[in-house]
Design an enzyme around this catalytic site. Structure first.
Site, PDB file in Angstrom:
ATOM      1  N   ASN A  23       0.743  -1.215  -0.125  1.00  0.00           N
ATOM      2  CA  ASN A  23       0.119   0.071   0.065  1.00  0.00           C
ATOM      3  C   ASN A  23       0.773   1.265  -0.054  1.00  0.00           C
ATOM      4  OD1 ASN A  23      -2.423  -1.571  -0.280  1.00  0.00           O
ATOM      5  ND2 ASN A  23      -2.867  -1.321   1.943  1.00  0.00           N
ATOM      6  N   CYS A 117     -10.743  -4.630  -3.940  1.00  0.00           N
ATOM      7  CA  CYS A 117     -11.451  -5.793  -3.117  1.00  0.00           C
ATOM      8  C   CYS A 117     -13.029  -5.247  -2.851  1.00  0.00           C
ATOM      9  CB  CYS A 117     -10.963  -6.160  -1.747  1.00  0.00           C
ATOM     10  SG  CYS A 117      -9.380  -6.832  -1.908  1.00  0.00           S
ATOM     11  N   ARG A 122     -17.613   1.494  -1.866  1.00  0.00           N
ATOM     12  CA  ARG A 122     -16.314   2.041  -1.828  1.00  0.00           C
ATOM     13  C   ARG A 122     -16.202   3.528  -2.439  1.00  0.00           C
ATOM     14  NH1 ARG A 122     -11.294  -2.147  -2.009  1.00  0.00           N
ATOM     15  NH2 ARG A 122     -10.277  -0.310  -1.136  1.00  0.00           N
ATOM     16  N   PRO A 123     -16.935   4.482  -1.708  1.00  0.00           N
ATOM     17  CA  PRO A 123     -17.029   5.766  -2.394  1.00  0.00           C
ATOM     18  C   PRO A 123     -15.676   6.542  -2.500  1.00  0.00           C
ATOM     19  CG  PRO A 123     -17.986   5.912  -0.081  1.00  0.00           C
ATOM     20  CD  PRO A 123     -17.348   4.422  -0.298  1.00  0.00           C
ATOM     21  N   ILE A 124     -15.648   7.587  -3.316  1.00  0.00           N
ATOM     22  CA  ILE A 124     -14.423   8.301  -3.322  1.00  0.00           C
ATOM     23  C   ILE A 124     -14.786  10.013  -3.120  1.00  0.00           C
ATOM     24  CG2 ILE A 124     -12.891   6.979  -4.869  1.00  0.00           C
ATOM     25  CD1 ILE A 124     -13.684   8.890  -7.243  1.00  0.00           C
ATOM     26  N   ASP A 125     -16.100  10.079  -2.452  1.00  0.00           N
ATOM     27  CA  ASP A 125     -16.507  11.445  -2.140  1.00  0.00           C
ATOM     28  C   ASP A 125     -15.384  12.603  -1.410  1.00  0.00           C
ATOM     29  OD1 ASP A 125     -17.371   9.710  -0.291  1.00  0.00           O
ATOM     30  OD2 ASP A 125     -18.006  11.310   0.912  1.00  0.00           O
ATOM     31  N   GLN A 126     -14.715  11.828  -0.623  1.00  0.00           N
ATOM     32  CA  GLN A 126     -13.661  12.460   0.241  1.00  0.00           C
ATOM     33  C   GLN A 126     -12.328  12.901  -0.576  1.00  0.00           C
ATOM     34  OE1 GLN A 126     -14.383  13.826   3.326  1.00  0.00           O
ATOM     35  NE2 GLN A 126     -16.391  12.899   2.604  1.00  0.00           N
ATOM     36  N   ASP A 305      -7.235  -4.810   7.490  1.00  0.00           N
ATOM     37  CA  ASP A 305      -6.636  -5.593   6.681  1.00  0.00           C
ATOM     38  C   ASP A 305      -6.041  -6.934   7.456  1.00  0.00           C
ATOM     39  OD1 ASP A 305      -7.268  -3.982   4.406  1.00  0.00           O
ATOM     40  OD2 ASP A 305      -5.564  -2.979   4.517  1.00  0.00           O
ATOM     41  N   ARG A 397      -2.033 -10.348  -5.990  1.00  0.00           N
ATOM     42  CA  ARG A 397      -1.993  -9.124  -5.998  1.00  0.00           C
ATOM     43  C   ARG A 397      -1.205  -8.562  -4.742  1.00  0.00           C
ATOM     44  NH1 ARG A 397      -7.161  -6.913  -4.808  1.00  0.00           N
ATOM     45  NH2 ARG A 397      -5.961  -4.858  -4.683  1.00  0.00           N
TER      46      ARG A 397
HETATM   47  N1  EPU Z   1     -14.555   6.166   2.411  1.00  0.00           N
HETATM   48  C1  EPU Z   1     -15.631   7.101   2.247  1.00  0.00           C
HETATM   49  N2  EPU Z   1     -15.366   8.093   1.443  1.00  0.00           N
HETATM   50  C2  EPU Z   1     -14.308   8.295   0.386  1.00  0.00           C
HETATM   51  C3  EPU Z   1     -13.121   7.218   0.870  1.00  0.00           C
HETATM   52  C4  EPU Z   1     -13.412   6.357   1.921  1.00  0.00           C
HETATM   53  O1  EPU Z   1     -16.721   7.129   2.821  1.00  0.00           O
HETATM   54  O2  EPU Z   1     -14.022   9.152  -0.190  1.00  0.00           O
HETATM   55  C5  EPU Z   1     -14.651   5.301   3.484  1.00  0.00           C
HETATM   56  C6  EPU Z   1     -14.727   3.735   2.971  1.00  0.00           C
HETATM   57  O3  EPU Z   1     -16.132   3.350   2.577  1.00  0.00           O
HETATM   58  C7  EPU Z   1     -14.321   2.966   4.061  1.00  0.00           C
HETATM   59  C8  EPU Z   1     -13.371   4.013   5.076  1.00  0.00           C
HETATM   60  O4  EPU Z   1     -13.751   5.378   4.500  1.00  0.00           O
HETATM   61  O5  EPU Z   1     -15.532   2.734   4.854  1.00  0.00           O
HETATM   62  C9  EPU Z   1     -11.916   3.546   4.895  1.00  0.00           C
HETATM   63  O6  EPU Z   1     -11.512   3.670   3.540  1.00  0.00           O
HETATM   64  P1  EPU Z   1     -10.216   4.044   3.016  1.00  0.00           P
HETATM   65  O7  EPU Z   1     -10.354   5.368   1.858  1.00  0.00           O
HETATM   66  O8  EPU Z   1      -9.235   4.443   4.218  1.00  0.00           O
HETATM   67  O9  EPU Z   1      -9.593   3.050   2.120  1.00  0.00           O
HETATM   68  P2  EPU Z   1      -8.822   2.703   0.944  1.00  0.00           P
HETATM   69  O10 EPU Z   1      -7.924   3.939   0.553  1.00  0.00           O
HETATM   70  O11 EPU Z   1      -9.797   2.495  -0.191  1.00  0.00           O
HETATM   71  C10 EPU Z   1      -7.068   1.489   1.778  1.00  0.00           C
HETATM   72  C11 EPU Z   1      -6.131   0.086   1.757  1.00  0.00           C
HETATM   73  C12 EPU Z   1      -6.871  -1.047   1.882  1.00  0.00           C
HETATM   74  C13 EPU Z   1      -7.673  -0.896   3.437  1.00  0.00           C
HETATM   75  C14 EPU Z   1      -8.086   0.422   3.707  1.00  0.00           C
HETATM   76  C15 EPU Z   1      -8.305   0.885   5.349  1.00  0.00           C
HETATM   77  C16 EPU Z   1      -4.794   0.807  -0.106  1.00  0.00           C
HETATM   78  C17 EPU Z   1      -4.436   0.470  -1.780  1.00  0.00           C
HETATM   79  N3  EPU Z   1      -5.845   0.073   0.086  1.00  0.00           N
HETATM   80  O12 EPU Z   1      -8.056   1.446   1.265  1.00  0.00           O
HETATM   81  O13 EPU Z   1      -6.256  -2.140   1.728  1.00  0.00           O
HETATM   82  O14 EPU Z   1      -8.360  -1.721   3.785  1.00  0.00           O
HETATM   83  O15 EPU Z   1      -7.182   1.803   3.202  1.00  0.00           O
HETATM   84  O16 EPU Z   1      -6.971   0.720   5.869  1.00  0.00           O
HETATM   85  O17 EPU Z   1      -4.044   1.387   0.432  1.00  0.00           O
HETATM   86  C18 EPU Z   1      -5.580  -4.333   1.359  1.00  0.00           C
HETATM   87  O18 EPU Z   1      -4.484  -4.166   1.386  1.00  0.00           O
HETATM   88  O19 EPU Z   1      -6.086  -5.688   1.273  1.00  0.00           O
HETATM   89  C19 EPU Z   1      -6.620  -3.280   1.652  1.00  0.00           C
HETATM   90  C20 EPU Z   1      -7.995  -3.503   1.160  1.00  0.00           C
END
Ligand code: EPU
Length: 428
Positions: A23, A117, A122-126, A305, A397
């Protein structure tokens, strides 16, 4: 598709070396696009997510020279495309980092929505909130996310949820945006700190990474560097749990023990013996695991994780354990697979109640996602007899040389094409 065939029931013993952090790698490699000179990145894990990022970088016009399985030299100077197609993004979550990196470099990015996964929505609003605060316009059109700005400028952004991805993307977009950007309620994971260290090593001015407030003073020029990625916290944690779950004794090397504290603490509660050294940790276990409750949280809490792996260990504990998933809406899909192996797990929303059984029994199971796949391997190593793990593309992966590493610890695990796996099972 290949499968893993595991003849379990043997304690793991010996030493395993942990690879670079997935990551961190998937954030730092896109970040190279912000550099005005070539960068050499070392200690990269040799996994399919990293190879996918090399392909995207090449497709964008960067020169990618793989020097060996853990080192790459990237010359971003001629990267001239701002489009990451759906085919290129290949279902990977980290493809979204090209939004921040390209926006920072070219003030324009068009990227297929991220996959990765499946843990529910898995939103990207933030991420979008951050880009807009920096001055970009973001639209989702024809299945692509497009971010565009005449100019970016420093801003304050408060994250409504602690998001690793949004924190990273805003850092990427802000590194060269004039003025001061402040991210409040930022994620504090080790890979956020690693990205900040990388960017600072090429001339960025980022303070506070690893705390809840990150300050980025935009700079005009970012140079080149040679940078080594941190060890993978989750790969290390996976081998720690595997050592305990098989009642083994394993020295896990090339780790940062500080990143493993929450995992070590929970394993100690289950009865494992943990010894920390400067850059390694030894895990041994000689009793049935004790029940314990686990709640996953953003760093420094227990990592989501590691949730499937610890649940697998607790499936044979001496009582009932409760796991509460505090990050994702839906991360218990794998429990059906553990149930096939005899585990007693009841899921209710974001909570799983695990009643420890005496032992797991072998069965054909699927890797429903990356960490769930690692958990299935641990379950296979625990169960006496032959377990077959299907759908292992997910595991590839994120885990380098997983067969070789477990084999060196005394496990009987093989990767076989789907058909021969069926034959081996018949013979077993
Ligand atoms: N979320 C929102 N809005 C957003 C972004 C996130 O509501 O714009 C919510 C998500 O739905 C979730 C929470 O915030 O409920 C945390 O999401 P985060 O953005 O932290 O996750 P991510 O960046 O998509 C990374 C890791 C994941 C790990 C999470 C949490 C990478 C590439 N992926 O995902 O890793 O589970 O942080 O620590 O860094 C893995 O390695 O197996 C894996 C899934």
């Amino acid at each position: 598709m290949d499968k893993f065939v595991i003849n379990g029931g043997k304690p793991l013993k010996g030493m395993v070396r942990i690879s670079g952090a997935k990551n961190a790698a998937v954030a730092i490699l896109p970040a190279v696009l912000l550099a005005d000179e070539p960068c050499t990145i070392e200690n990269l894990p040799n996994i399919s997510d990293v190879t996918a990022i090399y392909r995207i970088l090449s497709d964008l016009g960067a020169q990618v020279r793989v020097k060996n399985k853990s080192t790459v030299e990237i010359d971003p100077r001629h990267a001239n495309s701002f489009v990451v197609s759906k085919q290129m993004a290949a279902g990977m979550r980290a493809s979204s980092y090209f939004l921040g990196a390209l926006l920072g470099r070219m003030r324009r990015a068009r990227v297929a929505p991220p996959g990765g996964c499946d843990f529910g929505v898995r939103p990207i609003d933030q991420h979008i909130k951050g880009f807009e605060a920096l001055g970009a316009k973001v639209v989702i059109e024809n299945g692509m996310v497009e971010a565009r700005a005449e100019a970016l400028s420093g801003c304050s952004v408060y994250l409504d949820v602690v998001s690793v991805g949004a924190t990273i993307n805003i850092m990427l977009a802000a590194a060269k945006a004039p003025g001061l950007t402040v991210i409040e309620n930022a994620a504090r994971e080790p890979h956020i700190v690693d990205l900040a260290n990388f960017l600072n090593s090429i001339g960025a001015n980022i303070m506070g990474a690893g705390t809840g407030v990150i300050k980025i003073r935009g700079v005009e020029h970012l140079g080149g560097t040679t940078y080594s990625i941190i060890p993978d916290q989750i790969e290390a944690g996976t081998y720690m749990v595997a050592a305990a779950a098989t009642k083994g004794d394993v020295l896990i090397t090339n780790v940062t023990p500080k990143h493993l504290e929450s995992i070590a603490a929970k394993l100690a509660e289950t009865g494992a013996e943990i010894t920390e050294y400067d850059e390694s940790v030894r895990v041994s276990m000689n009793c049935r695991p004790h029940k314990c409750n686990v709640k996953t949280m953003p760093h420094p809490g227990f990592p989501t994780d590691m949730q499937p792996q610890i649940a697998t260990l607790l499936s044979v504990a001496d009582g009932t354990s409760i796991i509460t998933e505090g990050v994702w809406d839906s991360r218990f899909r794998y429990t059906d697979q553990l149930t096939l192996m005899g585990a007693d797990i009841q899921v209710d929303g974001k909570m799983a109640v695990i009643t420890g059984v005496e032992r797991l029994s072998p069965a054909p199971v699927r890797a429903v996602d990356l960490r769930a796949g690692a958990a299935m391997i641990i379950a296979g190593l625990m169960a006496d007899g032959v377990t077959e793990v299907d759908n292992i593309v997910h595991i590839d992966r994120g885990y380098e040389d997983i067969v070789e590493k477990f084999t060196a610890l005394g496990a009987d695990i093989r990767r076989v094409p789907a058909e021969p796996a069926a034959e081996l099972l018949k013979q077993a």
